[in-house]
Scaffold this active site. Structure first.
Site, PDB file in Angstrom:
ATOM      1  CG  HIS A  62      31.348   8.197  41.281  1.00  0.00           C
ATOM      2  ND1 HIS A  62      31.667   8.696  42.313  1.00  0.00           N
ATOM      3  CD2 HIS A  62      30.222   7.572  41.541  1.00  0.00           C
ATOM      4  CE1 HIS A  62      31.009   8.298  43.395  1.00  0.00           C
ATOM      5  NE2 HIS A  62      30.121   7.628  42.913  1.00  0.00           N
ATOM      6  CG  HIS A  69      26.833   9.998  49.826  1.00  0.00           C
ATOM      7  ND1 HIS A  69      27.017  10.713  48.637  1.00  0.00           N
ATOM      8  CD2 HIS A  69      27.081   8.704  49.662  1.00  0.00           C
ATOM      9  CE1 HIS A  69      27.128   9.895  47.830  1.00  0.00           C
ATOM     10  NE2 HIS A  69      27.226   8.574  48.191  1.00  0.00           N
ATOM     11  NE  ARG A 117      27.542  -3.613  41.979  1.00  0.00           N
ATOM     12  CZ  ARG A 117      28.728  -3.486  42.553  1.00  0.00           C
ATOM     13  NH1 ARG A 117      28.739  -3.282  43.929  1.00  0.00           N
ATOM     14  NH2 ARG A 117      30.012  -4.001  41.796  1.00  0.00           N
ATOM     15  NE  ARG A 124      27.601   6.029  53.502  1.00  0.00           N
ATOM     16  CZ  ARG A 124      26.835   5.211  53.141  1.00  0.00           C
ATOM     17  NH1 ARG A 124      25.846   4.583  53.729  1.00  0.00           N
ATOM     18  NH2 ARG A 124      27.104   4.929  51.718  1.00  0.00           N
ATOM     19  NE  ARG A 135      24.169   4.651  43.002  1.00  0.00           N
ATOM     20  CZ  ARG A 135      24.060   3.494  42.784  1.00  0.00           C
ATOM     21  NH1 ARG A 135      23.219   2.677  41.910  1.00  0.00           N
ATOM     22  NH2 ARG A 135      25.314   2.804  42.860  1.00  0.00           N
ATOM     23  CE1 TYR A 194      22.685   6.887  52.514  1.00  0.00           C
ATOM     24  CE2 TYR A 194      21.058   7.248  50.965  1.00  0.00           C
ATOM     25  CZ  TYR A 194      21.744   6.313  51.433  1.00  0.00           C
ATOM     26  OH  TYR A 194      21.326   5.051  51.746  1.00  0.00           O
ATOM     27  CG  ASN A 214      22.303  -1.784  54.362  1.00  0.00           C
ATOM     28  OD1 ASN A 214      22.021  -1.167  53.554  1.00  0.00           O
ATOM     29  ND2 ASN A 214      22.657  -0.903  55.596  1.00  0.00           N
TER      30      ASN A 214
END
Length: 693
Positions: A443, A601, A413, A572, A383, A476, A57
């Site tokens: 997205h 998530h 990303r 979160r 993703r 998640y 992270n």
């Protein structure tokens, strides 16, 4: 447990009273992850894993967030963000906090985790602890497995300081003596290729069956002189540089995929933003490195151990030191029918990952790929990975003659390269691949299958809050809705038309979608709760998202609380505002109850609506980028049973958590939730694991 926080009025605070700096808010989240490493409720190897997650992270935090602030500072930007801080002040606060956090991280590793692992016969041996037989094995390993792939680079006028890859492990070596050409060499750099494992396990016959490991850094350090024949290595010090990894891409390029490929290589060699060295690195060495990377001592981090804990992983054979594995359950509705299609025809189906299996989503695509009645499949991919089962099934469908359309977001990303590969795989199979809308990331999480039934075309849709990534679905929490609702299916069809074609904004019946209607409708929903509160009716808003940073919504939530609306926030990691409790407690009837939990998530929005609750699930966080610069889908949950499930399991359950939740204080700090006197312990995620056994 009383955790209510009374809100403030707009006239009683300045902007920096109301807002928290975004970078510092994200860093606070990472600190909460670090705290999990000392939580005795977690098994030992899970605690170690939190240390590694913290490292990963923090790497991304420096690569993206710190790099961005450094660019602002370098450009002479002295403007203040809503919290009142300049870029320079933000960098100073980040440095202070990050230095203290990293020092704490290594202290946890050295004083708690490693000693407890040793008690379990899991050891990371230092060079001085090796027996003669182990030393001989390590030397042979170095000669056969390590030395052949190392490239020592002397530093002299003919060999300038090398360009070192972002986050790579390197050693700077001090030398005495002359090389084969008679040159006096004082310094050299030895990069360690990523192909080499960072942790090497010794053979069982040399350890009595115990799990003994040696760090790659210790192996290289011990035998570094072998790389410089005839010379003496007087010092060997690990170091690691973190670079700006954000991509600057011109949206006006003709071929987005081609342009992105060209930019990816630059990520490995962006501007340096952080230097890590071991604590024993001499001052003149780290000052030399700082000069080479154009950094100052504020950006130097001395660590008491390996410079990259993120790769400190090994397959430890100690099940009792980990959580029991959870096998996601398959909803009963799928067990009563042979076909996903027939199950979806009966009812809307809600999936709650990772407690419930992601397999029905893959099975929907698999059946569609092989069903002769299926004509078309459309899906968004953010993703996924080229080797994922979803991509392989889509490719199979295209080869089987289905009209497969994949809307792939190339600019996700750190997944850009993988997504380019996904696009290539699907194009080669015959699928239609588009990259969404220039200037807007796609997205939204949507699948639509078109099937011929009784001479009519019927649509089957999946909408989700998380990515179509089977591995992430086991880690998640996310929601997915499988539906044949005609209005929702028509809305999804229209959004796909927006993404693949041209024309004006689609007018939708049930879905809210960014960047068009979502933000405005959220404002309307909050206004309705305000009106209900002012009329004396019960009013409540619950927002469960990853991040809440959009200023208009923040101000509107303040307004709602002042009007008497109960505002409950489950965030979160990224929160841009503080409740102001320290100055204005008790002045208003509305309350804020803000908490955070890790590895959540789901995005869920709840509005009590005078007893006829509105519940929406969405791919969108409450951030500017999601609401104005991305294509997002927000879908209503209309089935009463599903609404009850989400309210009880996905919202109320988390608001009752007094073990893993953190509570926001009025000064912007977070404290760990504690059970009140006589209150039962409540761990929201553990409750769900028990529910879905």
């Amino acid at each position: 447990m009383n955790t209510a926080i009374t809100a403030t009025t707009p006239t009683e605070y300045s902007y920096n009273d109301r807002y928290i700096n975004r970078e510092l808010s994200i860093l606070d989240f990472h600190l909460r992850v670090l705290e999990q490493a000392v939580d005795p409720l977690h098994p030992l190897l899970e605690r170690m894993n939190f240390l590694l997650i913290f490292s990963r992270n923090l790497d991304e935090f420096f690569e993206i967030r710190v790099a961005g602030v450094m660019e602002q500072f370098a450009l002479g930007n002295e403007s203040r963000s809503p919290d009142g801080l300049t870029p320079r002040q933000v960098l100073q606060k980040i440095s202070e906090t990050a230095h203290a956090a990293i020092e704490r991280q290594y202290r946890i590793l050295n004083e708690e985790i490693l000693p407890k692992l040793r008690e379990e016969d899991i050891c990371f041996l230092r060079r001085g602890e090796l027996t003669p037989a182990q030393s001989a094995w390590v030397k042979k390993y170095f000669q056969e497995q390590v030395a052949p792939v190392l490239t020592p680079i002397s530093l002299d006028p003919a060999h300038p300081f090398p360009r070192l890859v972002n986050k790579s492990l390197n050693f700077i070596v001090t030398l005495e003596g002359k090389d084969a050409f008679g040159r006096q060499i004082d310094l050299a750099v030895v990069p360690a290729p990523r192909s080499l494992p960072r942790v090497v396990r010794l053979p069982d016959e040399l350890t009595g069956g115990k799990e003994h490991h040696v760090m790659l850094s210790a192996i290289i350090h011990e035998h570094v002189s072998d790389l410089f024949p005839g010379m003496t290595a007087t010092g060997c010090y690990q170091f690691r540089v973190t670079r700006n990894a954000d991509l600057a891409l011109n949206e006006d390029v003709e071929d987005l995929a081609k342009a992105l490929k060209g930019e990816l290589s630059s990520r490995r060699f962006g501007r340096a933003v952080r230097l890590e060295v071991t604590q024993n690195c001499p001052q003149h060495i780290y000052e030399y490195l700082l000069e080479e990377f154009d950094l100052n001592e504020e950006q130097l981090y001395k660590v008491d151990g390996p410079v990259n804990l993120a790769r400190l992983v090994s397959n430890f054979k100690r099940p009792h030191l980990r959580y029991d594995s959870h096998t996601p359950v398959v909803p009963k509705v799928f067990k009563k029918t042979e076909s996903i299609f027939s199950a979806m025809q009966k009812q809307d189906i809600l999936l709650h990952h990772p407690f419930e299996s992601f397999a029905p989503v893959i099975q929907l695509l698999r059946e569609a790929a092989r069903d002769p009645q299926v004509l078309a499949i459309k899906q968004t991919l953010y993703r996924s990975g080229a080797d994922s089962e979803i991509v392989q099934v889509l490719a199979e469908a295209a080869r089987n003659g289905k009209e497969v359309t994949a809307v792939i977001e190339l600019r996700a990303r750190f997944d850009e390269e993988s997504n380019i590969e996904v696009a290539n795989v699907l194009q080669e199979a015959g699928a239609v691949v588009v990259y969404g809308i220039v200037g807007y990331k796609t997205h939204a999480k949507m699948i639509m299958v078109v099937r011929r039934e009784n001479n009519k075309l019927v649509r089957y849709v999946h909408l989700g809050t998380g990515n179509y990534h089977a591995m992430n679905a086991r880690i998640y929490t996310d929601y997915g809705l499988m539906t044949t609702d005609k209005d929702l299916c028509e809305d999804v069809h229209r959004i796909f038309q927006e993404l693949t074609g041209m024309g004006k904004m689609a007018k939708l019946k049930k879905l809210l979608h960014a960047p068009f209607t979502l933000h405005a409708q959220l404002i309307n929903f909050i206004d309705e709760e305000i009106a209900n509160a002012k009329a004396g009716r019960k009013a409540q808003i619950i927002v469960k998202v990853n991040a809440l940073t959009e200023v208009q919504l923040i101000n509107k939530l303040y307004e709602a609380s002042q009007a008497g609306v109960q505002v409950d926030l489950i965030i979160r990691y990224d929160l841009l505002f503080t409740s102001g409790i320290t100055k204005f407690i008790g002045k208003h009837s509305g309350t804020f109850n803000c908490r955070t939990v890790s590895f959540e998530h789901t995005r869920v929005y709840y509005f009590s609506n005078n007893g006829d609750a509105r519940i929406y699930c969405s791919s969108a966080d409450w951030m500017d980028r999601n609401l104005f610069n991305r294509v997002e889908a927000c879908f209503p949950i209309e089935d009463p049973a599903l609404k009850k499930r989400i309210y009880q399991q996905g919202l109320l359950n988390y608001l009752q958590d007094n073990q893993q939740a953190w509570l926001l204080q009025g000064d912007g700090t977070w404290v760990r939730a504690q059970p009140a006197a006589g209150e039962k312990l409540h761990n929201a995620q553990r409750e769900l694991l028990e529910t879905f056994k």
